[in-house]
Design an enzyme around this catalytic site. Structure first.
Site, PDB file in Angstrom:
ATOM      1  CB  ALA A  50      -0.910  -0.001   1.234  1.00 46.74           C
ATOM      2  CG  ASP A  51       0.199   4.352  -2.955  1.00 52.53           C
ATOM      3  OD1 ASP A  51       0.218   4.587  -4.169  1.00 52.53           O
ATOM      4  OD2 ASP A  51      -0.861   4.362  -2.290  1.00 52.53           O
ATOM      5  CB  SER A  52       1.267   7.836   1.273  1.00 52.19           C
ATOM      6  OG  SER A  52       1.393   8.426   0.002  1.00 52.19           O
TER       7      SER A  52
END
Lengths: 94, 93
Positions: A50-52
């Site tokens: 998961a990215d930000s």
């Protein structure tokens, strides 16, 4: 560890109610389409792919699910699954 | 008025603000649209050059203002019946 019934959603038809951290883990696994066993309390969101932006989305959907509101400062510092669960517990008992 | 370059935290806060506004819509369609469009907008501009970032960021802020105004307008005309897409638990075997 006996699961507390405090965090059970009111319209739950489940007989056994899960603890907060368990529910959080399940929701995160569903959102990121990963195996629930890979979501452990110490797992970082980045490890799950998961990215930000995904992290923000997950935190928001957890807020909605549990009916709490996490502050901006607290949300900024979230990196592990356990941190989110702790924040939710803190907000729902406040 | 000089606008300082947006930090990572501000961008995340802006995205969070969009999602919060989205949840305030009583109407299923516009709610899903705002969520989808804001995700699309942020993903599109993920890797732009820093010089353009400030302009895009202030554009995002203006769109947030639009969304805020629209929550007021839409709640004046809230639907009485829930949209069928919202009835997740009905019919699940």
């Amino acid at each position: 560890m006996r699961a507390s019934t405090r965090n059970c959603p009111s319209r739950a038809v489940r007989i056994i109610c899960q603890s907060t951290i368990q529910q959080v883990q399940d929701i995160i696994a569903t959102q990121l389409s990963v195996d629930p066993s890979t979501v452990q309390p110490e797992t970082k969101f980045s490890e799950l792919g998961a990215d930000s932006l995904d992290t923000v989305e997950i935190v928001m959907s957890l807020e909605e699910k549990f009916g709490v509101s996490i502050g901006e400062q607290d949300a900024e510092n979230i990196s592990t699954v356990k941190q989110v669960a702790d924040l939710i517990e803190k907000e729902s008992s406040a | 008025m000089t606008v300082a370059s947006a930090s990572v935290a501000e961008v995340k806060a802006l995205y969070r603000a969009f999602l919060r506004e989205a949840s305030k819509f009583p109407n299923y369609n516009i709610r899903e649209y705002v969520k989808r469009r804001s995700r699309q907008g942020f993903l599109q501009n993920q890797n732009i050059a820093p010089e353009l970032a400030t302009a895009i960021f202030s554009e995002g802020k203006q769109l947030l203002e639009v969304a805020k105004r629209q929550t007021v307008v839409y709640s004046l005309y809230a639907p009485e019946v829930k949209n069928v897409m919202e009835l997740k638990h009905v019919g699940e075997q």
